[in-house]
Design a protein around this motif. Structure first.
Motif, PDB file in Angstrom:
ATOM      1  N   GLU A   1       0.813  -1.210   0.000  1.00  0.00           N
ATOM      2  CA  GLU A   1       0.000   0.000   0.000  1.00  0.00           C
ATOM      3  C   GLU A   1       0.850   1.265   0.000  1.00  0.00           C
ATOM      4  O   GLU A   1       0.418   2.299  -0.514  1.00  0.00           O
ATOM      5  CB  GLU A   1      -0.965   0.001   1.187  1.00  0.00           C
ATOM      6  N   LEU A   2       2.048   1.200   0.558  1.00  0.00           N
ATOM      7  CA  LEU A   2       2.920   2.377   0.502  1.00  0.00           C
ATOM      8  C   LEU A   2       3.271   2.716  -0.943  1.00  0.00           C
ATOM      9  O   LEU A   2       3.291   3.892  -1.322  1.00  0.00           O
ATOM     10  CB  LEU A   2       4.195   2.127   1.305  1.00  0.00           C
TER      11      LEU A   2
ATOM     12  N   MET B   1      -2.616  -0.994  12.708  1.00  0.00           N
ATOM     13  CA  MET B   1      -1.947   0.198  13.230  1.00  0.00           C
ATOM     14  C   MET B   1      -0.565   0.380  12.612  1.00  0.00           C
ATOM     15  O   MET B   1      -0.145   1.507  12.322  1.00  0.00           O
ATOM     16  CB  MET B   1      -1.848   0.125  14.748  1.00  0.00           C
ATOM     17  N   GLU B   2       0.134  -0.729  12.382  1.00  0.00           N
ATOM     18  CA  GLU B   2       1.444  -0.649  11.728  1.00  0.00           C
ATOM     19  C   GLU B   2       1.297  -0.027  10.340  1.00  0.00           C
ATOM     20  O   GLU B   2       2.069   0.872   9.959  1.00  0.00           O
ATOM     21  CB  GLU B   2       2.051  -2.039  11.618  1.00  0.00           C
ATOM     22  N   ARG B   3       0.313  -0.470   9.607  1.00  0.00           N
ATOM     23  CA  ARG B   3       0.120   0.017   8.243  1.00  0.00           C
ATOM     24  C   ARG B   3      -0.411   1.451   8.209  1.00  0.00           C
ATOM     25  O   ARG B   3       0.048   2.266   7.402  1.00  0.00           O
ATOM     26  CB  ARG B   3      -0.820  -0.943   7.495  1.00  0.00           C
ATOM     27  N   MET B   4      -1.348   1.766   9.081  1.00  0.00           N
ATOM     28  CA  MET B   4      -1.890   3.122   9.111  1.00  0.00           C
ATOM     29  C   MET B   4      -0.825   4.130   9.529  1.00  0.00           C
ATOM     30  O   MET B   4      -0.773   5.254   9.028  1.00  0.00           O
ATOM     31  CB  MET B   4      -3.102   3.191  10.039  1.00  0.00           C
ATOM     32  N   THR B   5       0.032   3.724  10.460  1.00  0.00           N
ATOM     33  CA  THR B   5       1.126   4.610  10.885  1.00  0.00           C
ATOM     34  C   THR B   5       2.100   4.853   9.741  1.00  0.00           C
ATOM     35  O   THR B   5       2.525   5.997   9.495  1.00  0.00           O
ATOM     36  CB  THR B   5       1.867   3.998  12.086  1.00  0.00           C
ATOM     37  N   ALA B   6       2.445   3.790   9.018  1.00  0.00           N
ATOM     38  CA  ALA B   6       3.361   3.940   7.883  1.00  0.00           C
ATOM     39  C   ALA B   6       2.754   4.829   6.799  1.00  0.00           C
ATOM     40  O   ALA B   6       3.452   5.685   6.211  1.00  0.00           O
ATOM     41  CB  ALA B   6       3.708   2.567   7.306  1.00  0.00           C
TER      42      ALA B   6
ATOM     43  N   GLN C   1       2.852   8.455   7.959  1.00  0.00           N
ATOM     44  CA  GLN C   1       4.214   8.995   7.890  1.00  0.00           C
ATOM     45  C   GLN C   1       4.573   9.373   6.457  1.00  0.00           C
ATOM     46  O   GLN C   1       5.188  10.418   6.207  1.00  0.00           O
ATOM     47  CB  GLN C   1       5.206   7.975   8.453  1.00  0.00           C
ATOM     48  N   GLU C   2       4.197   8.538   5.514  1.00  0.00           N
ATOM     49  CA  GLU C   2       4.446   8.840   4.096  1.00  0.00           C
ATOM     50  C   GLU C   2       3.686  10.095   3.678  1.00  0.00           C
ATOM     51  O   GLU C   2       4.218  10.953   2.964  1.00  0.00           O
ATOM     52  CB  GLU C   2       4.011   7.645   3.242  1.00  0.00           C
ATOM     53  N   ALA C   3       2.438  10.206   4.128  1.00  0.00           N
ATOM     54  CA  ALA C   3       1.637  11.377   3.793  1.00  0.00           C
ATOM     55  C   ALA C   3       2.235  12.646   4.382  1.00  0.00           C
ATOM     56  O   ALA C   3       2.321  13.679   3.704  1.00  0.00           O
ATOM     57  CB  ALA C   3       0.211  11.188   4.301  1.00  0.00           C
ATOM     58  N   ALA C   4       2.636  12.579   5.642  1.00  0.00           N
ATOM     59  CA  ALA C   4       3.216  13.755   6.305  1.00  0.00           C
ATOM     60  C   ALA C   4       4.473  14.220   5.581  1.00  0.00           C
ATOM     61  O   ALA C   4       4.691  15.426   5.400  1.00  0.00           O
ATOM     62  CB  ALA C   4       3.524  13.433   7.765  1.00  0.00           C
TER      63      ALA C   4
END
Length: 291
Positions: free
Chosen positions: A97-98, A137-142, A145-148
């Motif tokens: 997804e990233l 949560m691991e995926r949503m956090t990643a 972070q990419e979005a930010a």
């Protein structure tokens, strides 16, 4: 925290203005037709999920440029890119997804919007929501972070069946990820379809993170999607509360009033117009103008 009774929320004579948008591909596959209908309904923006039958996750740069030129010529801006990120099984690798998000960020930047709609993953048969929590949560956090790092904001939609389909689990995501690059796209109909009274049971809990309003209503007994105010989505109370809270963002029409297709819900120009007029009437009774 119990939300206030909507009858206790006074509707002032002063009108506020929300920016009206809508899922263009619910009208027609052709962006020129999408734009013409949205403009006729008084919208200033469009939400882009697909163009010419191609999902945003697969749009090539040339197609993005062509789409932007059409929207510029019509005078429409893009409120958000409605991506399918997170609408997959959580067992897929984080990088899956990233990589898709990076491509969609390039689309969002090409269309000059900072908002990207996402979801919070499905589970396999036999798994519980608690079983997949840590992976979600691991995926949503990643993703956040990419979005930010790219200067965009992800909008989590509470789609039925994903981890974040109830107010409690949406709040869990927001508090756990704890990123300004992850906010909520509120969908009343989707809450209804998982047995939630949206305003009564979710509004006060989630309002601090609510940044985008997707306009859809549904009947609790059947799950059928209906025009605004005709279902159990408590849209009247939600609109009144958002106005009282000073909300001034996007209201994006996602009517889903005809049969679904592979890219998402569909309405067609006529039923899309019916949905737009129903929402406009409900907004007007609460002192909210749409532009």
């Amino acid at each position: 925290m119990r939300p206030p009774d909507p009858k206790e929320i006074s509707v002032s004579e002063t009108k506020v203005v929300w920016s009206l948008s809508g899922f263009g591909d619910e009208i027609d596959p052709d962006p020129a037709v999408q734009a013409a209908v949205l403009l006729a309904l008084g919208a200033s923006h469009i939400e882009v999920r697909s163009a010419w039958g191609t999902n945003v996750s697969e749009l090539e740069p040339e197609a993005v440029g062509r789409l932007k030129a059409i929207l510029d010529e019509k005078g429409l801006k893009v409120s958000a890119v409605a991506s399918p990120i997170g609408k997959v099984d959580v067992s897929l690798p984080v990088d899956h997804e990233l990589a898709r998000l990076r491509q969609i960020i390039s689309v969002a930047k090409g269309l000059e919007t900072r908002y990207i709609r996402i979801f919070s993953f499905y589970r396999a048969e036999g798994q519980s929501q608690e079983d997949i929590r840590d992976s979600v949560m691991e995926r949503m956090t990643a993703l956040a972070q990419e979005a930010a790092a790219s200067g965009v904001v992800l909008l989590h939609e509470n789609e039925k069946g994903i981890y974040g389909d109830t107010p409690e689990r949406v709040l869990d995501i927001m508090e756990t990820v704890d990123s300004p690059a992850l906010r909520i796209a509120w969908d009343s109909a989707n809450f209804v379809q998982v047995g939630v009274k949206p305003y009564t049971e979710g509004y006060a809990m989630l309002r601090p993170y609510l940044e985008y309003f997707q306009v859809k209503d549904a009947i609790a007994g059947t799950g059928e999607v209906v025009p605004s105010g005709e279902g159990d989505g408590e849209l009247d109370a939600t609109i009144a509360a958002l106005k009282a809270d000073g909300f001034s963002g996007f209201a994006s029409l996602e009517p889903h009033l005809a049969s679904a297709h592979e890219l998402g819900g569909f309405s067609g120009p006529v039923t899309f117009g019916n949905a737009a007029r129903a929402f406009a009437a409900l907004a007007a009774t609460n002192g909210v103008a749409l532009a």
